[in-house]
Design a protein around this motif. Structure first.
Motif, PDB file in Angstrom:
ATOM      1  N   LEU A   1       0.807  -1.216   0.000  1.00 28.05           N
ATOM      2  CA  LEU A   1       0.000   0.000   0.000  1.00 28.05           C
ATOM      3  C   LEU A   1       0.842   1.268   0.000  1.00 28.05           C
ATOM      4  CD1 LEU A   1      -2.788  -1.081   2.522  1.00 28.05           C
ATOM      5  CD2 LEU A   1      -2.963  -0.934   0.031  1.00 28.05           C
ATOM      6  N   ASP A   2       2.023   1.237   0.662  1.00 29.26           N
ATOM      7  CA  ASP A   2       2.821   2.452   0.809  1.00 29.26           C
ATOM      8  C   ASP A   2       3.992   2.551  -0.155  1.00 29.26           C
ATOM      9  OD1 ASP A   2       1.106   3.037   2.839  1.00 29.26           O
ATOM     10  OD2 ASP A   2       2.515   2.647   4.471  1.00 29.26           O
ATOM     11  N   ASP A   3       4.453   1.445  -0.697  1.00 28.44           N
ATOM     12  CA  ASP A   3       5.629   1.483  -1.576  1.00 28.44           C
ATOM     13  C   ASP A   3       5.486   0.436  -2.667  1.00 28.44           C
ATOM     14  OD1 ASP A   3       8.000   2.414  -2.494  1.00 28.44           O
ATOM     15  OD2 ASP A   3       9.232   1.664  -0.859  1.00 28.44           O
ATOM     16  N   ILE A   4       4.421   0.525  -3.434  1.00 25.33           N
ATOM     17  CA  ILE A   4       4.119  -0.511  -4.408  1.00 25.33           C
ATOM     18  C   ILE A   4       5.136  -0.562  -5.541  1.00 25.33           C
ATOM     19  CG2 ILE A   4       2.629   0.864  -5.924  1.00 25.33           C
ATOM     20  CD1 ILE A   4       0.742  -1.650  -5.950  1.00 25.33           C
ATOM     21  N   ASP A   5       5.819   0.564  -5.813  1.00 21.60           N
ATOM     22  CA  ASP A   5       6.828   0.561  -6.870  1.00 21.60           C
ATOM     23  C   ASP A   5       7.933  -0.449  -6.564  1.00 21.60           C
ATOM     24  OD1 ASP A   5       5.494   2.431  -8.336  1.00 21.60           O
ATOM     25  OD2 ASP A   5       6.677   4.129  -7.619  1.00 21.60           O
ATOM     26  N   ASN A   6       8.360  -0.506  -5.301  1.00 18.95           N
ATOM     27  CA  ASN A   6       9.373  -1.489  -4.906  1.00 18.95           C
ATOM     28  C   ASN A   6       8.882  -2.908  -5.152  1.00 18.95           C
ATOM     29  OD1 ASN A   6      11.628  -0.092  -4.112  1.00 18.95           O
ATOM     30  ND2 ASN A   6      11.012   0.081  -1.992  1.00 18.95           N
ATOM     31  N   VAL A   7       7.653  -3.179  -4.766  1.00 15.04           N
ATOM     32  CA  VAL A   7       7.086  -4.518  -4.938  1.00 15.04           C
ATOM     33  C   VAL A   7       7.066  -4.893  -6.418  1.00 15.04           C
ATOM     34  CG1 VAL A   7       5.006  -5.913  -4.627  1.00 15.04           C
ATOM     35  CG2 VAL A   7       5.723  -4.328  -2.838  1.00 15.04           C
ATOM     36  N   LEU A   8       6.664  -3.970  -7.276  1.00 15.80           N
ATOM     37  CA  LEU A   8       6.599  -4.244  -8.710  1.00 15.80           C
ATOM     38  C   LEU A   8       7.984  -4.509  -9.290  1.00 15.80           C
ATOM     39  CD1 LEU A   8       3.968  -1.568  -9.778  1.00 15.80           C
ATOM     40  CD2 LEU A   8       3.612  -4.035  -9.540  1.00 15.80           C
ATOM     41  N   VAL A   9       8.987  -3.727  -8.855  1.00 10.87           N
ATOM     42  CA  VAL A   9      10.355  -3.931  -9.336  1.00 10.87           C
ATOM     43  C   VAL A   9      10.836  -5.334  -8.976  1.00 10.87           C
ATOM     44  CG1 VAL A   9      12.768  -3.275  -8.967  1.00 10.87           C
ATOM     45  CG2 VAL A   9      11.055  -1.518  -9.395  1.00 10.87           C
ATOM     46  N   LEU A  10      10.621  -5.737  -7.740  1.00 12.51           N
ATOM     47  CA  LEU A  10      11.089  -7.042  -7.281  1.00 12.51           C
ATOM     48  C   LEU A  10      10.366  -8.178  -8.003  1.00 12.51           C
ATOM     49  CD1 LEU A  10      11.384  -6.333  -3.466  1.00 12.51           C
ATOM     50  CD2 LEU A  10      13.222  -6.421  -5.139  1.00 12.51           C
ATOM     51  N   LEU A  11       9.061  -8.035  -8.193  1.00  9.86           N
ATOM     52  CA  LEU A  11       8.314  -9.064  -8.912  1.00  9.86           C
ATOM     53  C   LEU A  11       8.784  -9.181 -10.362  1.00  9.86           C
ATOM     54  CD1 LEU A  11       4.641  -8.550  -7.654  1.00  9.86           C
ATOM     55  CD2 LEU A  11       6.145 -10.483  -7.192  1.00  9.86           C
ATOM     56  N   GLN A  12       8.965  -8.047 -11.015  1.00 11.86           N
ATOM     57  CA  GLN A  12       9.400  -8.091 -12.408  1.00 11.86           C
ATOM     58  C   GLN A  12      10.778  -8.705 -12.539  1.00 11.86           C
ATOM     59  OE1 GLN A  12       9.591  -4.329 -14.428  1.00 11.86           O
ATOM     60  NE2 GLN A  12       9.890  -5.251 -16.426  1.00 11.86           N
ATOM     61  N   GLN A  13      11.694  -8.324 -11.632  1.00 13.28           N
ATOM     62  CA  GLN A  13      13.030  -8.891 -11.667  1.00 13.28           C
ATOM     63  C   GLN A  13      12.997 -10.400 -11.478  1.00 13.28           C
ATOM     64  OE1 GLN A  13      14.989  -6.708  -8.565  1.00 13.28           O
ATOM     65  NE2 GLN A  13      15.800  -5.169  -9.950  1.00 13.28           N
ATOM     66  N   PHE A  14      12.237 -10.840 -10.495  1.00 12.33           N
ATOM     67  CA  PHE A  14      12.230 -12.268 -10.187  1.00 12.33           C
ATOM     68  C   PHE A  14      11.606 -13.075 -11.321  1.00 12.33           C
ATOM     69  CE2 PHE A  14      10.842 -16.205  -8.230  1.00 12.33           C
ATOM     70  CZ  PHE A  14      11.984 -16.567  -7.553  1.00 12.33           C
ATOM     71  N   LEU A  15      10.472 -12.622 -11.850  1.00 10.81           N
ATOM     72  CA  LEU A  15       9.820 -13.340 -12.939  1.00 10.81           C
ATOM     73  C   LEU A  15      10.703 -13.362 -14.185  1.00 10.81           C
ATOM     74  CD1 LEU A  15       6.166 -12.055 -12.509  1.00 10.81           C
ATOM     75  CD2 LEU A  15       6.992 -14.371 -12.062  1.00 10.81           C
ATOM     76  N   ALA A  16      11.390 -12.241 -14.449  1.00 14.49           N
ATOM     77  CA  ALA A  16      12.291 -12.199 -15.605  1.00 14.49           C
ATOM     78  C   ALA A  16      13.409 -13.230 -15.452  1.00 14.49           C
ATOM     79  CB  ALA A  16      12.881 -10.792 -15.764  1.00 14.49           C
ATOM     80  N   SER A  17      13.913 -13.381 -14.237  1.00 11.69           N
ATOM     81  CA  SER A  17      14.967 -14.361 -13.993  1.00 11.69           C
ATOM     82  C   SER A  17      14.456 -15.783 -14.206  1.00 11.69           C
ATOM     83  CB  SER A  17      15.497 -14.209 -12.560  1.00 11.69           C
ATOM     84  OG  SER A  17      16.443 -15.206 -12.270  1.00 11.69           O
ATOM     85  N   ARG A  18      13.270 -16.090 -13.683  1.00  5.06           N
ATOM     86  CA  ARG A  18      12.714 -17.436 -13.856  1.00  5.06           C
ATOM     87  C   ARG A  18      12.481 -17.742 -15.338  1.00  5.06           C
ATOM     88  NH1 ARG A  18      12.626 -20.539  -9.090  1.00  5.06           N
ATOM     89  NH2 ARG A  18      10.560 -21.428  -9.432  1.00  5.06           N
ATOM     90  N   ARG A  19      12.008 -16.758 -16.080  1.00  6.53           N
ATOM     91  CA  ARG A  19      11.736 -16.981 -17.511  1.00  6.53           C
ATOM     92  C   ARG A  19      13.031 -17.101 -18.313  1.00  6.53           C
ATOM     93  NH1 ARG A  19       7.089 -12.321 -17.103  1.00  6.53           N
ATOM     94  NH2 ARG A  19       5.448 -13.697 -16.314  1.00  6.53           N
ATOM     95  N   ARG A  20      14.034 -16.311 -17.930  1.00  2.00           N
ATOM     96  CA  ARG A  20      15.304 -16.344 -18.649  1.00  2.00           C
ATOM     97  C   ARG A  20      16.042 -17.656 -18.443  1.00  2.00           C
ATOM     98  NH1 ARG A  20      17.060 -12.072 -16.729  1.00  2.00           N
ATOM     99  NH2 ARG A  20      18.386 -12.878 -15.064  1.00  2.00           N
TER     100      ARG A  20
END
Length: 315
Positions: free
Chosen positions: A291-310
């Motif tokens: 709720l307070d820092d969703i940009d951080n959450v999105l960055v971490l999710l995108q990084q992690f999913l990109a790693s799993r896909r790569r």
């Protein structure tokens, strides 16, 4: 290698990720000290998750500080850590005083805190995501890069420096310095047979609704499912998870305040381990983070999913 062993290895390299904001200092030494102080504050909040045997010690009264010191020394001896530092850290977490922990050399603090934070989430390593202020001057930028490299060299940490551009995950210890600003572009997502989203966030959870609203605008988030049941293995009872990327075998849990209670905390850790042993990665965020820092959450999710896909993990 058996399928069971391959499933364990598939989840074994994901680090515990700690997000920190940095003030921006022209001194490498001051930047390192500030990062270590913040890491120590996080370790204090996570106590006693990283100290086996201290689960029932909730007050600093009486002989409690002496007891946690003894537990810390014994645990350090069994895990090849610094006994004096771990004892001071445990006492500081219990009493709220950091007087004694800062007497240790920065190298000792960095390595010890990295081990503690990783252990808190049952991970083999710890990664820092540093978020500096916008428009750092040349001196502060250089100091931050030098501090990040120092943390890599002396703390055995992975360090990312996040400006406004997302970076891919690299599990090897290294420091990443932001390149010159460039237009943000969404990564391409290969066509999949799975729908963009299945299920719905729980309507009573503001955090789940807010996260789905943000994910709906991002193509890299395709393939997600809300509040689905997962059966980790043929001999394991199914469990319901908040958010799932089935293809990437990535589980995301959004935790409210009730997850801080000892019973719920233990239940969560046991469930995480069970999922991890069956090839799932588990990322946990609090309601406040979403709720307070969703940009951080999105960055971490995108990084992690990109790693799993790569790397093809989970596919």
């Amino acid at each position: 290698m058996s399928d069971w062993e391959q499933q364990i290895l598939a989840s074994a390299d994901a680090p515990a990720i700690v997000v920190q904001r940095t003030a921006g200092s022209p001194s490498q030494q001051a930047t390192v000290a500030a990062v270590l102080d913040e890491m120590e504050a996080t370790a204090g909040q996570l106590f006693p998750a990283w100290l086996p045997g201290a689960e029932g010690i909730t007050t600093s009264a009486g002989a409690a500080p002496v007891a946690v010191r003894r537990l810390a020394v014994a645990h350090a001896a069994a895990t090849a850590q610094s006994g004096p530092f771990l004892a001071d850290l445990a006492a500081a977490a219990l009493t709220g005083s950091t007087t004694h922990t800062r007497r240790h050399q920065p190298e000792v603090r960095a390595r010890g805190l990295a081990r503690v934070l990783a252990a808190s989430f049952n991970r083999p390593a710890c990664a820092l995501l540093l978020r500096p202020p916008d428009h750092l001057d040349e001196a502060a930028t250089l100091a931050l890069a030098q501090a990040a490299q120092w943390l890599v060299d002396h703390g055995r940490l992975t360090v990312w420096i996040d400006s406004d551009s997302p970076y891919g995950v690299d599990s090897r210890p290294r420091a990443v310095v932001p390149p010159p600003a460039r237009p943000r572009r969404e990564p391409r997502v290969r066509a999949r047979r799975t729908p963009n989203v299945a299920g719905k966030p729980h309507p009573s959870s503001r955090a789940e609704v807010a996260l789905e609203t943000a994910l709906a605008r991002r193509t890299w988030a395709a393939g997600r499912a809300w509040n689905h049941t997962v059966r980790p293995g043929p001999l394991v009872n199914p469990v319901r998870v908040d958010l799932l990327w089935k293809r990437e075998r990535c589980v995301v849990e959004i935790d409210g305040d009730d997850h801080r209670t000892p019973g719920k905390f233990t239940e969560d850790r046991n469930r995480d381990v069970m999922l991890q042993l069956n090839g799932y990665a588990v990322l946990r965020f609090t309601n406040t983070q979403v709720l307070d820092d969703i940009d951080n959450v999105l960055v971490l999710l995108q990084q992690f999913l990109a790693s799993r896909r790569r790397t093809g993990k989970g596919l």
